[in-house]
Design an enzyme around this catalytic site. Sequence first.
Site, PDB file in Angstrom:
ATOM      1  N   GLU A  27       0.853  -1.189   0.000  1.00  0.00           N
ATOM      2  CA  GLU A  27       0.000   0.000   0.000  1.00  0.00           C
ATOM      3  C   GLU A  27       0.888   1.239   0.000  1.00  0.00           C
ATOM      4  OE1 GLU A  27      -2.915  -0.083   3.125  1.00  0.00           O
ATOM      5  OE2 GLU A  27      -3.680   1.929   2.647  1.00  0.00           O
ATOM      6  N   GLU A 173     -12.689  -1.993   2.382  1.00  0.00           N
ATOM      7  CA  GLU A 173     -13.301  -1.852   3.722  1.00  0.00           C
ATOM      8  C   GLU A 173     -14.356  -0.743   3.766  1.00  0.00           C
ATOM      9  OE1 GLU A 173     -10.175  -1.624   6.698  1.00  0.00           O
ATOM     10  OE2 GLU A 173      -9.637  -3.715   6.361  1.00  0.00           O
ATOM     11  N   GLU A 292      -6.557  -9.389   3.240  1.00  0.00           N
ATOM     12  CA  GLU A 292      -5.712  -8.806   4.291  1.00  0.00           C
ATOM     13  C   GLU A 292      -5.735  -9.766   5.468  1.00  0.00           C
ATOM     14  OE1 GLU A 292      -6.050  -4.688   5.441  1.00  0.00           O
ATOM     15  OE2 GLU A 292      -6.717  -4.124   3.420  1.00  0.00           O
TER      16      GLU A 292
END
Length: 501
Positions: A27, A173, A292
């Site tokens: 990320e 998310e 994740e």
Amino acid sequence: MKQASMILDRDYKIARVDERLFGSFIEHLGRAVYGGIYEPGHPLADELGFRTDVMEAVKKLGVPLVRYPGGNFVSGFRWEDSVGPAEQRPKRLDLAWFTTETNEVGLHEFARWAEKAGSEIMYAVNLGTRGPEQARDIVEYANHPGNSRLSDQRIANGRKEPFGIKLWCLGNEMDGPWQMGQKTAYEYGRVANEAAKMMKWVDPSIELVACGSSSSEMPSFGDWELTMLNECYENIDYVSLHRYYSNPTGDTAGFLARTMDMDDFIRSVAAICDAVKGKKHSKKQVNLSFDEWNVWYHSREQDEEIWKQDKWNRALPLLEDIYNFEDALLVGSMLITLLRNADRVKVACLAQLVNVIAPIMTRNGGGCWAQTIYYPFMHASKYGRGTALRVIVDSPVYDCRDYEGVPTLDAMAVQGDDGSLTVFCVNRDLKEDCLLTLDLRSFGVLRMSEHLVLHHDDVHAVNTEDRPDEVVPVQIPVTQVDGGRAEIRLSPLSWNVLRFC
Ligand code: AHR
């Protein structure tokens, strides 16, 4: 000494292991990109500014898929900022991590890094502050061959052939209040469906991952999946699962039992997918992307301090968990859990890869070393490809605060395409050896070729730049397989890789 037994049969197949189960994640966060994979000026940087020592460590890990560019970051990201001449790219405030994103590394640079690493990209689009239009645009830019405004822009930016990105995340998310552009399950399901349709109209070969709950601990977990799948089931291919575990109270036995929760989580999401399938009379099966997963807690207080002192700086050293030996055991058990569910989990990403809650650490201008969790991942990635086999285990059990009947032996087996057999196991017992009797009844003549063990007497032992080999796997002598049976001693608190050929 405790005793356990395991029956293995080559016909007890769970599924072929999708190699994307050994994916990871980078990320634009902390020093994952800047100071992690990319550090121009470092003595070991290549002509593009990528650190070759980090690249070597990534290659040894064997990561066929890397999720990019976020994470929470993606929910405020404008993909156009990351293409075109690097010196003209804007600096932007990143509201996910309170840093400044310079966009020095963008899609073209990252794709070159991924190609060198031998990894495919799993690209996340922004469905937080943006919507279906920008999502279909990036698919056109990345994957359309040419002769359209955006694909021609890619070609003008130096990339004639399409990037050919096959796997895309529809946001990240989206149920979390910390997310830019948080949505209700219905709002998200609608947007995901429209984005999915348009992205697939641009490139019908792509696969799409819809956001599940950001954790099974979210109050909305379950209802979120049901509601959003009701809106987008036919146009998506996978539902995402995210889960991080922690051990703030130092309860090792309870911590190592957390994979019971992971197993439940996987089964629940698969059941919800199938319920929606039934309700819709659909022929399509939606599978799972555990994109994740890891241990995450060591760095949380440190991050609060960093933000107090240094908000908005570039490449802040955020989420730099230093992993200890017990973390490696849980990561081993999480890998076993993913393999055990290989019939439904087709994609999984260890979050993350470098510096940010990562198996690989670097010092700016300095060295690169492997954290404890690097080793179980490397073993599973190397030896866990092939066909996952259902193991019949009879193990002693223990009770802890959250679970009853936790097997002290957590195990899984994979048959390689070359006929070899690998058994992965964690002995969760804090004190006692476990004598494992393996019944390899259907395998014909097999010999044990290797026994790798990761063990340390101190659960808090860590690897550092100065002591990178404090917690490393060792080979121990193998046992004879006699009449299809073998007896193998497993140390207390140990990760074991038993190889047969
Ligand atoms: O991996 C770190 C962060 O954890 C990701 O950005 C986010 O998706 C999750 O909450």
